[in-house]
Design an enzyme around this catalytic site. Structure first.
Site, PDB file in Angstrom:
ATOM      1  N   GLY A  17      58.381  24.680  26.470  1.00 48.74           N
ATOM      2  CA  GLY A  17      58.187  23.385  25.821  1.00 48.74           C
ATOM      3  C   GLY A  17      59.410  22.787  25.183  1.00 48.74           C
ATOM      4  O   GLY A  17      59.302  21.997  24.234  1.00 48.74           O
ATOM      5  N   HIS A  94      64.707  28.235  33.471  1.00 46.44           N
ATOM      6  CA  HIS A  94      64.594  29.067  34.660  1.00 46.44           C
ATOM      7  C   HIS A  94      65.859  29.900  34.855  1.00 46.44           C
ATOM      8  O   HIS A  94      66.974  29.420  34.638  1.00 46.44           O
ATOM      9  CB  HIS A  94      64.367  28.180  35.889  1.00 46.44           C
ATOM     10  CG  HIS A  94      63.840  28.916  37.080  1.00 46.44           C
ATOM     11  ND1 HIS A  94      64.625  29.747  37.847  1.00 46.44           N
ATOM     12  CD2 HIS A  94      62.593  28.975  37.623  1.00 46.44           C
ATOM     13  CE1 HIS A  94      63.906  30.269  38.824  1.00 46.44           C
ATOM     14  NE2 HIS A  94      62.672  29.812  38.713  1.00 46.44           N
ATOM     15  N   LEU A 447      90.460  41.920  62.797  1.00 43.82           N
ATOM     16  CA  LEU A 447      89.437  42.946  62.992  1.00 43.82           C
ATOM     17  C   LEU A 447      90.046  44.254  63.484  1.00 43.82           C
ATOM     18  O   LEU A 447      91.156  44.283  64.028  1.00 43.82           O
ATOM     19  CB  LEU A 447      88.402  42.456  64.009  1.00 43.82           C
ATOM     20  CG  LEU A 447      87.531  41.260  63.594  1.00 43.82           C
ATOM     21  CD1 LEU A 447      86.739  40.760  64.792  1.00 43.82           C
ATOM     22  CD2 LEU A 447      86.607  41.654  62.453  1.00 43.82           C
ATOM     23  N   SER A 448      89.301  45.328  63.304  1.00 45.88           N
ATOM     24  CA  SER A 448      89.708  46.614  63.868  1.00 45.88           C
ATOM     25  C   SER A 448      89.763  46.477  65.389  1.00 45.88           C
ATOM     26  O   SER A 448      88.828  45.972  66.017  1.00 45.88           O
ATOM     27  CB  SER A 448      88.677  47.690  63.487  1.00 45.88           C
ATOM     28  OG  SER A 448      88.999  48.928  64.088  1.00 45.88           O
ATOM     29  N   LYS A 452      96.633  44.738  65.574  1.00 41.27           N
ATOM     30  CA  LYS A 452      97.552  44.630  64.427  1.00 41.27           C
ATOM     31  C   LYS A 452      98.590  45.749  64.433  1.00 41.27           C
ATOM     32  O   LYS A 452      99.796  45.499  64.287  1.00 41.27           O
ATOM     33  CB  LYS A 452      96.753  44.692  63.107  1.00 41.27           C
ATOM     34  CG  LYS A 452      95.731  43.597  62.927  1.00 41.27           C
ATOM     35  CD  LYS A 452      95.055  43.673  61.569  1.00 41.27           C
ATOM     36  CE  LYS A 452      94.324  44.998  61.360  1.00 41.27           C
ATOM     37  NZ  LYS A 452      93.262  45.242  62.358  1.00 41.27           N
ATOM     38  N   SER A 520      92.048  43.789  55.796  1.00 40.27           N
ATOM     39  CA  SER A 520      91.978  42.880  54.638  1.00 40.27           C
ATOM     40  C   SER A 520      91.026  41.710  54.905  1.00 40.27           C
ATOM     41  O   SER A 520      91.467  40.572  55.074  1.00 40.27           O
ATOM     42  CB  SER A 520      93.371  42.361  54.243  1.00 40.27           C
ATOM     43  OG  SER A 520      94.123  41.937  55.358  1.00 40.27           O
TER      44      SER A 520
END
Length: 608
Positions: A17, A94, A447-448, A452, A520
């Protein structure tokens, strides 16, 4: 500054209220314009009270709020009585909108927390009380609402009083008042209730008109964060900001932080009016007798025991959908200062129900926690209990630019004061000159199986053939030594990248060209690495598609991840966030190794 102005917040659990209470207060106190009153009566005819006046409509202005009968955004109302002026922030109850409630609490001196008499103290009531205490509110009013639904029983009110006293026993506060009210019927809102003759205290409005919220404690010395340097012409240089503590007068000597240079105040302007002195709360322009290097974020101080450091303990409310883990990197805004910061350690989180300190590795949305924070450079701060301006801050997500947390400084960490950066006679520039090269870090991410490590190995051989001095940091190799104590949970991954970036920086300082090959996967971590290394950071995104990476999977890791045998595997069960501004992007499925190296070297020529 109006000393008679009261800024307060209404908060509490859902449907307690809050909006109705303030709406009825404005209505009964005859603080509405005629057209507002007529609009309220008309709107109420299609409301949820069967044609009776719905006072919450005065505060709930959003369509979604009126449809759902809840408050979503903070609604500010300005009103005055014969005795006082008020600004009230009506905040949502809320849990989803807890961050909105915290925004309202940050400006207030007093909190009116509603409790449903038929429901008693709820979890969200406790959370709001803790957030109010965190934000420095020291004056509390608990309005035990909907007393009409429990037949105005004194016993019910007395029981809730006991529960409120237990809750508030944890906090330091100056005043605490509990008032039984009915927001819909108007009992004890503006006038004394005839239905609760057993209550001898003041009604809510009379109490708010009377309460003294003057803060006599806090920092006694003068402090002013510089918000702007004003230089309309060559004959005028003024430093503008709002005085956050103490007072200052013409002729007094101030110290500029963090540089610690000193100067004498020659003129103080409030607006376009020259004054002899000014005090806390006033916006001023200050002129000094000497040319001092001062910019936005610096702090002017006199006789104030503020801190200059890069490590402190803080309490914070986590507001982000993404979880907080140790090593998280953010922008910290404290006063007028905006600098990189890292969560070094999560000490504990606070149980909303009991207030107990609970061990936690991860902090979730709407949780309260105590953490250790390290900043990228020296920052001027103070304990929040002494100085609200220099003791409160927000953390900003460096990717989305959204506010991730709000917090307050609890204390400086002494170990920070015992550390000093030692300037060496042999500098990075001298080492680069000896090695006849420019030290940079080439950071390869992807990605793997993207290629890299293969690219990093070939790039190093190419650089060596050109007479360059290099060091290759490979993800697997580093985890077998330096980072063998780290796992693959989110906080471990963050710490893994942080350590590697610090090592790369040290090797750059030695004059070496560093090649770092790491998945990473998170943008924040790569941005943290870039900040740590500094200038000469070259990001190479090896963008080979997932399908191609899986074909090359000689270790069978992707297959195991798809079978659920490996958890948190990037690309399968853990996300990879693609770089948005990588200096080099290479897809090894479209180019052979020599072409890829030529592409990289062509870009690196500008750095070497």
């Amino acid at each position: 500054m109006n000393e008679n102005l009261l800024k307060f917040i209404t908060c509490g659990s859902v449907d307690d209220g809050k909006s109705t209470l303030i709406g009825h207060l404005l209505y009964d106190a005859k603080l509405l314009f005629t057209d507002q009153e007529k609009a309220l009566v008309l709107d109420s005819k299609i409301g949820s009270r069967e044609g009776k006046i719905d006072y919450s409509l005065l505060l709930d202005g959003l369509m979604a709020e009126r449809e759902q009968g809840i408050t979503i955004d903070v609604a500010y109302r300005y009103f005055s009585t014969e005795n006082r002026s008020f600004i009230v922030a009506d905040t949502p109850g809320h849990e989803e909108y807890t961050r909105n409630m915290a925004v309202g609490a940050s400006f207030a001196s007093l909190a009116v927390i509603l409790v449903d008499a038929s429901q008693d103290v709820q979890i969200q009531t406790k959370r709001h009380a803790r957030i109010c205490a965190l934000m420095g509110i020291r004056h509390f009013v608990f309005a035990v609402n909907k007393m009409d639904t429990v037949c105005y029983e004194q016993a019910r009110f007395t029981k809730i009083q006991r529960h409120i006293k237990v809750l508030m026993a944890e906090f330091d506060y100056d005043t605490l008042c509990m008032i039984p009210v009915s927001a819909t019927e108007g009992d004890n809102v503006v006038r004394q209730s005839k239905n609760m003759r057993w209550y001898n205290g003041l009604p809510l409005l009379a109490y708010l008109e009377k309460i003294d919220v003057t803060d006599e404690e806090g920092e006694k010395g003068f402090t002013m964060p510089v918000q702007r340097v004003c230089r309309p012409d060559q004959n005028f240089r003024g430093f503008q900001g709002q005085i956050s503590s103490g007072e200052i007068a013409v002729g007094e000597e101030i110290t500029v932080l963090p540089s610690k240079e000193k100067a004498v105040v020659t003129k103080i302007l409030q607006g376009d009016k020259s004054v002899a002195k000014s005090k806390k709360g006033h916006a001023v322009t200050i002129q000094l007798d000497t040319e001092v290097d001062i910019s936005r974020g610096c702090v002017l101080q006199k006789d104030a025991e503020v801190e200059v450091g890069s490590l402190f303990e803080a309490s914070l409310l986590w507001m982000d959908e993404n979880n907080l883990v140790e090593g998280g990197s953010f922008l910290l805004k404290l006063g007028m200062q905006l600098i990189p910061a890292v969560i070094m350690r999560i000490k504990y989180k606070i149980d909303v129900n009991t207030g107990a300190e609970v061990y936690a590795e991860t902090i979730y949305k709407n949780e309260l926690a105590v953490c250790e924070i390290s900043t990228g450079s020296k920052v001027v701060f103070d304990c929040f209990a002494k100085n609200r301006e220099l003791g409160s801050f927000i953390l900003i997500d460096r990717v989305s630019n959204q506010t991730a947390a709000g917090g307050v400084v609890r204390q400086p960490l002494a170990r920070d004061n015992n550390l000093r950066w030692h300037e060496m006679d042999v500098t990075k520039g001298m080492r680069e000159k000896c090695l006849q090269q420019k030290a940079i870090t080439v950071w390869m991410t992807g990605l793997s199986g993207a290629g890299k490590s293969t690219l990093a190995n070939e790039l190093e051989k190419t650089l060596i053939s050109l007479g360059k001095h290099t060091m290759l940091l490979d993800g697997d190799n580093v985890r077998m030594g330096l980072n063998k104590d780290l796992g693959f949970k989110e906080k471990d991954r963050v710490e893994n990248i942080r350590r590697v970036a610090e090592v790369a920086k040290l090797m750059n300082d030695a004059g070496l060209i560093v090649i770092a090959s790491f998945i990473s996967p998170y943008q924040l971590d790569r941005r943290m690495a870039r900040d740590i290394v500094g200038g000469g950071f070259v990001e190479v995104y090896v963008s080979t598609p997932l399908e191609e990476c899986e074909k090359r999977d000689v270790k069978g890791l992707y297959q195991k991840a798809r079978e659920g045998k490996i958890s948190n595997f990037t690309g399968i069960s853990s996300a990879y966030e693609k770089p948005e501004r990588a200096e080099i992007v290479i897809d090894t499925s479209k180019h052979d190794i020599s072409d890829c190296i030529n592409m990289i070297m062509k870009v690196l020529e500008a750095y070497l």
